[in-house]
Structure formats: C-alpha cells, structure tokens
Scaffold this motif. Sequence first.
Motif, PDB file in Angstrom:
ATOM      1  N   ALA A  48      -8.787   4.848 -35.086  1.00 34.42           N
ATOM      2  CA  ALA A  48      -9.869   4.143 -33.966  1.00 34.42           C
ATOM      3  C   ALA A  48      -8.855   3.627 -32.962  1.00 34.42           C
ATOM      4  O   ALA A  48      -7.735   3.511 -33.023  1.00 34.42           O
ATOM      5  CB  ALA A  48     -10.692   3.190 -34.434  1.00 34.42           C
ATOM      6  N   LEU A  49      -9.589   3.793 -31.678  1.00 37.02           N
ATOM      7  CA  LEU A  49      -9.011   3.274 -30.496  1.00 37.02           C
ATOM      8  C   LEU A  49      -9.780   2.228 -29.912  1.00 37.02           C
ATOM      9  O   LEU A  49     -10.945   2.118 -29.804  1.00 37.02           O
ATOM     10  CB  LEU A  49      -8.926   4.477 -29.308  1.00 37.02           C
ATOM     11  CG  LEU A  49      -8.444   4.205 -28.102  1.00 37.02           C
ATOM     12  CD1 LEU A  49      -6.805   4.148 -28.133  1.00 37.02           C
ATOM     13  CD2 LEU A  49      -8.441   5.789 -27.252  1.00 37.02           C
ATOM     14  N   ASP A  50      -9.047   1.060 -29.222  1.00 37.00           N
ATOM     15  CA  ASP A  50      -9.739  -0.022 -28.776  1.00 37.00           C
ATOM     16  C   ASP A  50      -8.890  -0.132 -27.416  1.00 37.00           C
ATOM     17  O   ASP A  50      -7.846  -0.277 -27.188  1.00 37.00           O
ATOM     18  CB  ASP A  50      -9.247  -1.395 -29.782  1.00 37.00           C
ATOM     19  CG  ASP A  50      -9.930  -2.651 -29.009  1.00 37.00           C
ATOM     20  OD1 ASP A  50     -10.903  -2.602 -28.052  1.00 37.00           O
ATOM     21  OD2 ASP A  50      -9.272  -3.752 -28.862  1.00 37.00           O
ATOM     22  N   LEU A  51     -10.095   0.227 -26.414  1.00 37.83           N
ATOM     23  CA  LEU A  51      -9.504   0.137 -25.061  1.00 37.83           C
ATOM     24  C   LEU A  51      -9.413  -1.155 -24.322  1.00 37.83           C
ATOM     25  O   LEU A  51     -10.856  -1.865 -24.190  1.00 37.83           O
ATOM     26  CB  LEU A  51     -10.192   1.304 -24.269  1.00 37.83           C
ATOM     27  CG  LEU A  51     -10.164   2.827 -24.632  1.00 37.83           C
ATOM     28  CD1 LEU A  51     -11.110   3.565 -23.927  1.00 37.83           C
ATOM     29  CD2 LEU A  51      -8.883   3.214 -24.789  1.00 37.83           C
ATOM     30  N   VAL A  73      -4.838  -0.484 -26.662  1.00 37.66           N
ATOM     31  CA  VAL A  73      -4.447  -0.042 -25.486  1.00 37.66           C
ATOM     32  C   VAL A  73      -4.741  -1.371 -24.784  1.00 37.66           C
ATOM     33  O   VAL A  73      -5.913  -1.848 -24.323  1.00 37.66           O
ATOM     34  CB  VAL A  73      -4.841   1.268 -24.826  1.00 37.66           C
ATOM     35  CG1 VAL A  73      -4.083   1.445 -23.303  1.00 37.66           C
ATOM     36  CG2 VAL A  73      -4.803   2.243 -25.774  1.00 37.66           C
ATOM     37  N   GLU A  74      -3.532  -1.795 -23.809  1.00 36.14           N
ATOM     38  CA  GLU A  74      -3.917  -3.035 -22.922  1.00 36.14           C
ATOM     39  C   GLU A  74      -3.027  -2.627 -21.845  1.00 36.14           C
ATOM     40  O   GLU A  74      -2.111  -2.348 -21.771  1.00 36.14           O
ATOM     41  CB  GLU A  74      -3.290  -4.176 -23.456  1.00 36.14           C
ATOM     42  CG  GLU A  74      -3.474  -5.659 -22.712  1.00 36.14           C
ATOM     43  CD  GLU A  74      -4.736  -5.552 -22.422  1.00 36.14           C
ATOM     44  OE1 GLU A  74      -4.984  -5.942 -20.924  1.00 36.14           O
ATOM     45  OE2 GLU A  74      -5.767  -5.622 -22.756  1.00 36.14           O
ATOM     46  N   ILE A  96      -2.075  -1.516 -36.998  1.00 34.28           N
ATOM     47  CA  ILE A  96      -2.359  -1.466 -35.618  1.00 34.28           C
ATOM     48  C   ILE A  96      -1.168  -1.246 -34.759  1.00 34.28           C
ATOM     49  O   ILE A  96      -0.091  -1.927 -34.889  1.00 34.28           O
ATOM     50  CB  ILE A  96      -2.947  -3.101 -35.485  1.00 34.28           C
ATOM     51  CG1 ILE A  96      -4.094  -3.226 -36.271  1.00 34.28           C
ATOM     52  CG2 ILE A  96      -3.383  -3.188 -33.870  1.00 34.28           C
ATOM     53  CD1 ILE A  96      -4.430  -4.803 -36.134  1.00 34.28           C
ATOM     54  N   THR A  97      -1.316  -0.553 -34.006  1.00 33.22           N
ATOM     55  CA  THR A  97      -0.386  -0.141 -32.783  1.00 33.22           C
ATOM     56  C   THR A  97      -0.794  -0.450 -31.274  1.00 33.22           C
ATOM     57  O   THR A  97      -2.153  -0.203 -30.981  1.00 33.22           O
ATOM     58  CB  THR A  97      -0.048   1.504 -32.704  1.00 33.22           C
ATOM     59  OG1 THR A  97       0.294   1.777 -34.055  1.00 33.22           O
ATOM     60  CG2 THR A  97       1.000   1.447 -31.775  1.00 33.22           C
ATOM     61  N   ILE A  98      -0.114  -1.456 -30.801  1.00 28.59           N
ATOM     62  CA  ILE A  98      -0.383  -1.765 -29.469  1.00 28.59           C
ATOM     63  C   ILE A  98       0.407  -0.931 -28.382  1.00 28.59           C
ATOM     64  O   ILE A  98       1.611  -0.661 -28.416  1.00 28.59           O
ATOM     65  CB  ILE A  98       0.169  -3.334 -29.023  1.00 28.59           C
ATOM     66  CG1 ILE A  98      -0.662  -3.897 -30.293  1.00 28.59           C
ATOM     67  CG2 ILE A  98      -0.340  -3.806 -27.645  1.00 28.59           C
ATOM     68  CD1 ILE A  98      -2.193  -4.185 -30.203  1.00 28.59           C
ATOM     69  N   VAL A  99      -0.375  -0.319 -27.504  1.00 27.32           N
ATOM     70  CA  VAL A  99       0.069   0.600 -26.467  1.00 27.32           C
ATOM     71  C   VAL A  99      -0.117  -0.148 -25.178  1.00 27.32           C
ATOM     72  O   VAL A  99      -1.192  -0.375 -24.716  1.00 27.32           O
ATOM     73  CB  VAL A  99      -0.299   2.103 -26.481  1.00 27.32           C
ATOM     74  CG1 VAL A  99       0.074   2.837 -25.545  1.00 27.32           C
ATOM     75  CG2 VAL A  99      -0.164   2.458 -27.973  1.00 27.32           C
ATOM     76  N   GLU A 100       0.959  -0.217 -24.171  1.00 28.72           N
ATOM     77  CA  GLU A 100       0.815  -1.039 -23.075  1.00 28.72           C
ATOM     78  C   GLU A 100       0.579  -0.014 -22.040  1.00 28.72           C
ATOM     79  O   GLU A 100       1.675   0.939 -21.970  1.00 28.72           O
ATOM     80  CB  GLU A 100       2.289  -1.881 -22.681  1.00 28.72           C
ATOM     81  CG  GLU A 100       1.930  -2.636 -21.357  1.00 28.72           C
ATOM     82  CD  GLU A 100       3.096  -3.399 -21.002  1.00 28.72           C
ATOM     83  OE1 GLU A 100       3.418  -3.425 -19.804  1.00 28.72           O
ATOM     84  OE2 GLU A 100       3.877  -4.064 -21.967  1.00 28.72           O
ATOM     85  N   GLY A 101      -0.358   0.214 -21.275  1.00 30.98           N
ATOM     86  CA  GLY A 101      -0.557   1.010 -20.302  1.00 30.98           C
ATOM     87  C   GLY A 101      -2.050   1.235 -19.750  1.00 30.98           C
ATOM     88  O   GLY A 101      -2.876   0.707 -20.321  1.00 30.98           O
ATOM     89  N   ASP A 102      -2.082   2.167 -18.864  1.00 31.83           N
ATOM     90  CA  ASP A 102      -3.574   2.536 -18.304  1.00 31.83           C
ATOM     91  C   ASP A 102      -3.947   3.638 -19.107  1.00 31.83           C
ATOM     92  O   ASP A 102      -3.423   4.807 -19.314  1.00 31.83           O
ATOM     93  CB  ASP A 102      -3.314   2.993 -16.973  1.00 31.83           C
ATOM     94  CG  ASP A 102      -4.617   3.178 -16.243  1.00 31.83           C
ATOM     95  OD1 ASP A 102      -5.518   3.560 -16.962  1.00 31.83           O
ATOM     96  OD2 ASP A 102      -4.409   3.288 -14.935  1.00 31.83           O
ATOM     97  N   TYR A 103      -5.130   3.350 -19.838  1.00 29.90           N
ATOM     98  CA  TYR A 103      -5.779   4.397 -20.859  1.00 29.90           C
ATOM     99  C   TYR A 103      -6.360   5.342 -20.110  1.00 29.90           C
ATOM    100  O   TYR A 103      -6.559   6.407 -20.618  1.00 29.90           O
ATOM    101  CB  TYR A 103      -6.831   3.467 -21.557  1.00 29.90           C
ATOM    102  CG  TYR A 103      -7.972   2.898 -20.937  1.00 29.90           C
ATOM    103  CD1 TYR A 103      -8.990   3.740 -20.298  1.00 29.90           C
ATOM    104  CD2 TYR A 103      -8.110   1.722 -20.931  1.00 29.90           C
ATOM    105  CE1 TYR A 103     -10.224   3.368 -19.652  1.00 29.90           C
ATOM    106  CE2 TYR A 103      -9.161   0.958 -20.283  1.00 29.90           C
ATOM    107  CZ  TYR A 103     -10.293   1.881 -19.593  1.00 29.90           C
ATOM    108  OH  TYR A 103     -11.372   1.325 -19.062  1.00 29.90           O
ATOM    109  N   ARG A 104      -6.402   5.452 -18.732  1.00 31.64           N
ATOM    110  CA  ARG A 104      -6.714   6.633 -18.005  1.00 31.64           C
ATOM    111  C   ARG A 104      -5.796   7.708 -17.885  1.00 31.64           C
ATOM    112  O   ARG A 104      -5.975   8.721 -17.516  1.00 31.64           O
ATOM    113  CB  ARG A 104      -7.225   6.219 -16.728  1.00 31.64           C
ATOM    114  CG  ARG A 104      -8.493   5.186 -16.386  1.00 31.64           C
ATOM    115  CD  ARG A 104      -8.653   5.057 -15.188  1.00 31.64           C
ATOM    116  NE  ARG A 104      -7.610   4.036 -14.851  1.00 31.64           N
ATOM    117  CZ  ARG A 104      -7.504   3.583 -13.438  1.00 31.64           C
ATOM    118  NH1 ARG A 104      -8.535   3.594 -12.705  1.00 31.64           N
ATOM    119  NH2 ARG A 104      -6.611   2.895 -13.148  1.00 31.64           N
ATOM    120  N   ARG A 105      -4.467   7.577 -18.335  1.00 31.53           N
ATOM    121  CA  ARG A 105      -3.465   8.366 -18.489  1.00 31.53           C
ATOM    122  C   ARG A 105      -3.146   8.666 -19.929  1.00 31.53           C
ATOM    123  O   ARG A 105      -2.220   8.819 -20.488  1.00 31.53           O
ATOM    124  CB  ARG A 105      -2.154   7.544 -17.883  1.00 31.53           C
ATOM    125  CG  ARG A 105      -2.483   7.414 -16.314  1.00 31.53           C
ATOM    126  CD  ARG A 105      -1.341   6.659 -15.545  1.00 31.53           C
ATOM    127  NE  ARG A 105      -2.001   6.089 -14.373  1.00 31.53           N
ATOM    128  CZ  ARG A 105      -1.646   6.244 -13.289  1.00 31.53           C
ATOM    129  NH1 ARG A 105      -0.612   7.181 -12.906  1.00 31.53           N
ATOM    130  NH2 ARG A 105      -2.098   5.908 -12.200  1.00 31.53           N
TER     131      ARG A 105
END
Length: 105
Positions: A48-51, A73-74, A96-105
């Motif tokens: 699952a993805l949490d934007l 994503v944050e 849980i994996t945290i990804v820093e960045g713009d989810y539009r990319r």
Amino acid sequence: MNIELGPHERLDDLVLDGMKVIQRDDQFCFSLDTVLLAHFGAVPHGPALDLGTGTAAIPLILTARGAKTLTAVEFNPVMADIARRNVALNGRDDRITIVEGDYRR
C-alpha cells in the motif's frame, strides 16, 4: 525508552499497540481525523502507498491493524525525518518504508 527530541518536538501516545509518535508544534500534527481515516477502510493485504504521510501515523495504525507492506511518501524533509524516526521508534522498519520526495515523480 530514551528518545532525543529536537526543538519544537513532543512525544505523543498513539494509544495503540504501545506506539508513540514524535510531532512538532511548528509542523503538521496528526489529529483525530487521521486516526478515523486509518480505521475507515479495509486493511490492505498487499503493498500500500500513503501519499503525504506527515508523521507516518496512518501507516503505523495500519500495521497495528495487520498491514504488512507500506510505502509512505513525504515531500517536506522535516516531516520525512520525523516519519522515519517514528517508524524506527515503533519497530516498524520491516513493514514501512519512508520515501522523501514529490509523489508526482
């Protein structure tokens, strides 16, 4: 449990599975709406993805409800750091994996 808190940070009780959440008074703080949203739907059986995860409260609650694999994503680097720390603080690094960045990319 020895947790180092930075300026403007506090440690709040998630009142679920003994989890605690670091929040900052000068950034986004989760509220009852977040908790209700995390309990509203079915627990995801697959990835699952949490934007816009903020403090990662929703992924933390979902793992307490049985979710196994979540990516959060944050965009805000301050909040991404808090989300990573919250995941580690609650021993959910394996789910849980945290990804820093713009989810539009």
